[in-house]
Enzyme design. Structure first.
Site, PDB file in Angstrom:
ATOM      1  N   HIS A 274     -24.770  31.971  30.619  1.00  0.00           N
ATOM      2  CA  HIS A 274     -23.441  32.408  31.060  1.00  0.00           C
ATOM      3  C   HIS A 274     -22.415  31.284  30.870  1.00  0.00           C
ATOM      4  O   HIS A 274     -21.298  31.523  30.425  1.00  0.00           O
ATOM      5  CB  HIS A 274     -23.451  32.769  32.557  1.00  0.00           C
ATOM      6  CG  HIS A 274     -24.279  33.955  32.909  1.00  0.00           C
ATOM      7  ND1 HIS A 274     -25.439  33.862  33.636  1.00  0.00           N
ATOM      8  CD2 HIS A 274     -24.106  35.273  32.648  1.00  0.00           C
ATOM      9  CE1 HIS A 274     -25.954  35.068  33.808  1.00  0.00           C
ATOM     10  NE2 HIS A 274     -25.164  35.948  33.215  1.00  0.00           N
TER      11      HIS A 274
ATOM     12  N   ASP B   9     -28.258  40.746  24.724  1.00  0.00           N
ATOM     13  CA  ASP B   9     -28.098  42.194  24.929  1.00  0.00           C
ATOM     14  C   ASP B   9     -27.333  42.762  23.733  1.00  0.00           C
ATOM     15  O   ASP B   9     -26.201  43.227  23.870  1.00  0.00           O
ATOM     16  CB  ASP B   9     -27.351  42.450  26.241  1.00  0.00           C
ATOM     17  CG  ASP B   9     -28.134  41.933  27.442  1.00  0.00           C
ATOM     18  OD1 ASP B   9     -29.173  42.526  27.759  1.00  0.00           O
ATOM     19  OD2 ASP B   9     -27.711  40.932  28.040  1.00  0.00           O
TER      20      ASP B   9
ATOM     21  N   LEU C 176     -26.040  33.217  37.875  1.00  0.00           N
ATOM     22  CA  LEU C 176     -25.596  32.567  36.639  1.00  0.00           C
ATOM     23  C   LEU C 176     -26.554  31.473  36.185  1.00  0.00           C
ATOM     24  O   LEU C 176     -27.196  30.798  36.993  1.00  0.00           O
ATOM     25  CB  LEU C 176     -24.194  31.977  36.838  1.00  0.00           C
ATOM     26  CG  LEU C 176     -23.095  32.967  37.254  1.00  0.00           C
ATOM     27  CD1 LEU C 176     -21.758  32.263  37.346  1.00  0.00           C
ATOM     28  CD2 LEU C 176     -23.010  34.142  36.291  1.00  0.00           C
TER      29      LEU C 176
END
Length: 279
Positions: free
Chosen positions: A36, A150, A32
């Site tokens: 995140h 993403d 992480l």
């Protein structure tokens, strides 16, 4: 903060909350970083309970060596999650998720899976669809949070939720960047010092491409980006594409009332970095 490794035990806990308790879910593969944490902070603001999963999903890696080398930092991850007041962590084993059948389901994402990443990473999005659908079935969140780094994955998950009628709202969160513009990624930790210094060139190029998009056609911008990377010995361009945000199809000419985005994948040594920018 409660940590569970078993499906049954996390489901028991989640079903013990009173009716109407809202659950925000952030699926991760661990390692992480602040990107995140920004998703978790948004989930915290919008829900009663925040659940984070940590699971390095074997079915979405097209190269075995990438799976083996993916950073695993569970102790550090748990400390970070505690610091942002995560309520529940679900960190199952591969056996718990897949039993003895580590295989992807096959999905039809209406062609989204054949663009960009899909051309270079065979079976990747079937693996993503398989694990995200499974996690949604286990956690049953009201909202789930995904970063726009993403972006193709984000669109594919939205499509899966729509086609399989999964009752969860997908929340897209802005790309979280380092001070020098590099998109935060767990892979950044594996860059050599030299490659790390070179990597911000990716975002600089995207920003210039965005300016050019105001006056130039898409094909010229693609050629310009390809030439820019020819002068970068430490960075190897895999692809640069300008695509429609909805269909993810590469465009040649612009149309009014359409949203476009530039997508890029670059190798910095052996480490593959992706990024994108709204145009």
């Amino acid at each position: 903060m409660l940590v569970f490794a078993k499906i049954k035990s996390v489901q028991q806990k989640l079903s013990s909350f009173k009716k109407g308790t809202t659950i925000g879910f952030v699926p991760t593969m661990g390692a992480l970083h602040k990107g995140h944490l920004s998703l978790i902070e948004q989930a915290r603001k919008e829900n009663d309970i925040v659940v984070v999963s940590i699971f390095v999903n074997p079915t979405q890696f097209d190269k075995q060596e990438d799976l083996i080398n993916y950073p695993k930092t569970i102790d550090q991850d748990l400390l970070l999650l505690k610091s942002v007041f995560c309520d529940i962590v679900f960190a199952p084993s591969s056996q718990e998720i897949y039993a003895d059948n580590v295989k992807s389901q096959s999905f039809n994402f209406d062609g989204l899976e054949h663009q960009m990443e899909g051309k270079f990473r065979t079976g990747h999005f079937d693996g993503v669809g398989t694990i995200v659908k499974r996690l949604f079935e286990i956690v049953r969140p009201n909202k789930a949070y995904f970063g726009e780094k993403d972006f193709q994955q984000l669109q594919i998950i939205k499509k899966m939720v729509e086609k399989h009628q999964i009752p969860v709202k997908i929340i897209a969160c802005d790309i979280y960047r380092e001070d020098d513009g590099l998109a935060m990624s767990s892979r950044n930790a594996r860059l050599t010092l030299e490659h790390r210094k070179a990597a911000p060139f990716i975002y600089k190029t995207l920003k210039k491409a965005k300016i050019k998009f105001g006056t130039e056609n898409a094909l010229n911008i693609v050629k310009w980006v390809e030439n820019e990377f020819k002068n970068q010995p430490l960075l190897e361009l895999e692809y640069f594409e300008i695509a429609n945000e909805e269909t993810l199809k590469t465009i040649e000419t612009k149309s009014l009332n359409q949203k476009y985005r530039a997508f890029i994948a670059v190798f910095a040594g052996k480490i593959r970095l992706i990024d994108n920018i709204s145009l």
